[in-house]
Design a protein around this motif. Structure first.
Motif, PDB file in Angstrom:
ATOM      1  N   GLY A   1     -37.523  14.875  -6.884  1.00  0.00           N
ATOM      2  CA  GLY A   1     -36.813  14.541  -5.657  1.00  0.00           C
ATOM      3  C   GLY A   1     -36.072  15.723  -5.080  1.00  0.00           C
ATOM      4  O   GLY A   1     -36.045  15.935  -3.859  1.00  0.00           O
ATOM      5  N   HIS A   2     -35.468  16.511  -5.956  1.00  0.00           N
ATOM      6  CA  HIS A   2     -34.734  17.708  -5.527  1.00  0.00           C
ATOM      7  C   HIS A   2     -35.675  18.702  -4.863  1.00  0.00           C
ATOM      8  O   HIS A   2     -35.364  19.248  -3.786  1.00  0.00           O
ATOM      9  N   ARG A   3     -36.820  18.917  -5.496  1.00  0.00           N
ATOM     10  CA  ARG A   3     -37.792  19.849  -4.915  1.00  0.00           C
ATOM     11  C   ARG A   3     -38.286  19.338  -3.568  1.00  0.00           C
ATOM     12  O   ARG A   3     -38.435  20.108  -2.604  1.00  0.00           O
ATOM     13  N   GLY A   4     -38.525  18.032  -3.486  1.00  0.00           N
ATOM     14  CA  GLY A   4     -38.954  17.455  -2.224  1.00  0.00           C
ATOM     15  C   GLY A   4     -37.927  17.640  -1.128  1.00  0.00           C
ATOM     16  O   GLY A   4     -38.259  17.906   0.036  1.00  0.00           O
ATOM     17  N   ARG A   5     -36.658  17.498  -1.494  1.00  0.00           N
ATOM     18  CA  ARG A   5     -35.588  17.687  -0.521  1.00  0.00           C
ATOM     19  C   ARG A   5     -35.579  19.120   0.006  1.00  0.00           C
ATOM     20  O   ARG A   5     -35.435  19.354   1.215  1.00  0.00           O
TER      21      ARG A   5
ATOM     22  N   ALA B   1     -36.665  23.115   4.299  1.00  0.00           N
ATOM     23  CA  ALA B   1     -37.373  24.327   4.718  1.00  0.00           C
ATOM     24  C   ALA B   1     -38.234  24.064   5.939  1.00  0.00           C
ATOM     25  O   ALA B   1     -38.287  24.874   6.885  1.00  0.00           O
ATOM     26  N   ARG B   2     -38.922  22.914   5.936  1.00  0.00           N
ATOM     27  CA  ARG B   2     -39.783  22.572   7.074  1.00  0.00           C
ATOM     28  C   ARG B   2     -38.955  22.251   8.317  1.00  0.00           C
ATOM     29  O   ARG B   2     -39.341  22.625   9.440  1.00  0.00           O
ATOM     30  N   GLU B   3     -37.824  21.564   8.139  1.00  0.00           N
ATOM     31  CA  GLU B   3     -36.972  21.234   9.282  1.00  0.00           C
ATOM     32  C   GLU B   3     -36.453  22.498   9.956  1.00  0.00           C
ATOM     33  O   GLU B   3     -36.449  22.604  11.191  1.00  0.00           O
TER      34      GLU B   3
ATOM     35  N   GLN C   1     -36.755  26.356  14.423  1.00  0.00           N
ATOM     36  CA  GLN C   1     -36.888  27.726  14.914  1.00  0.00           C
ATOM     37  C   GLN C   1     -38.076  27.856  15.855  1.00  0.00           C
ATOM     38  O   GLN C   1     -38.028  28.568  16.853  1.00  0.00           O
ATOM     39  N   CYS C   2     -39.142  27.114  15.547  1.00  0.00           N
ATOM     40  CA  CYS C   2     -40.323  27.148  16.417  1.00  0.00           C
ATOM     41  C   CYS C   2     -39.986  26.555  17.790  1.00  0.00           C
ATOM     42  O   CYS C   2     -40.411  27.085  18.830  1.00  0.00           O
TER      43      CYS C   2
END
Length: 206
Positions: free
Chosen positions: A184-188, A193-195, A200-201
């Motif tokens: 779960g932590h890694r998923g968060r 990172a994607r958000e 930025q895009c």
């Protein structure tokens, strides 16, 4: 009041790095300790081989105390050696040979450290002439830095192999959490990172 002992402190941190590197091989197959896990070929047994070479050079040749326990490894002492040959184990080089060499190297290093004061002067043969002169203190700090850096490499490589983590055997220094929590932590972290990237895009398109 505890009397400061700088040499003892330095040796302790060096030994922790040594122990961590050797421990990272435990329980793995011959394939897993040798296989490259990065585009540049980083592998566990190669890391141990490299740091053995580092200690033999910096605590041996630099202070006029060459390692004479056995025939010098050809990958370390000849100009004809294949490039990067100290960073991986050939098929004829066993785990036992390389780990054994590393243990012999650190025993030799420890004898040099014990025999000389921290301000003892040495000369690093492979450095430029103008900065070859060094102290034992300088070399200790340098080798600790190198060893701990490679122990960090080993941490990541071992985790990639089988998920095993930890700082030292019996002292993993990891916060508590079951596998589901870590997933779960890694998923968060992935979502954050994607958000940020998506934000930025959007900003750059304005």
């Amino acid at each position: 009041m505890i009397e400061p002992n700088p040499k003892e402190d330095l040796v302790r941190y060096l030994q922790e790095g040594r122990d961590a590197l050797v421990w990272k091989l435990d329980g793995l197959s011959e394939y897993d300790i040798r296989r490259p896990l990065t585009p540049t070929g980083t592998n566990l047994l190669g890391l141990v081989k490299h740091v053995a070479s580092v200690e033999l050079g910096y605590f041996g040749d630099t202070f006029g105390r060459p390692f004479l326990n056995e025939e010098p490894p050809s990958w370390r002492y000849t100009e004809e050696s294949e490039p990067n040959s100290d960073m991986w184990a050939a098929a004829y080089e066993s785990r036992e040979q390389i780990v054994g060499l590393y243990r012999q190297a650190w025993e030799h290093s420890n004898s040099t450290i014990a025999a000389l004061p921290l301000d003892a002067i040495g000369h690093v043969p492979w450095w430029p002439e103008e900065r070859r002169e060094v102290t034992l203190n300088h070399i200790l700090v340098r080798v600790i830095s190198d060893t701990q850096r490679h122990a960090g490499h080993a941490d990541i490589v071992r985790e990639l192999i089988d998920g095993s983590v930890g700082y030292l055997q019996g002292r993993d220094n990891m916060p508590p959490g079951a596998q589901a929590w870590w997933e779960g932590h890694r998923g968060r972290l992935e979502r954050v990172a994607r958000e940020v990237t998506d934000h930025q895009c959007v900003m750059s398109s304005w």
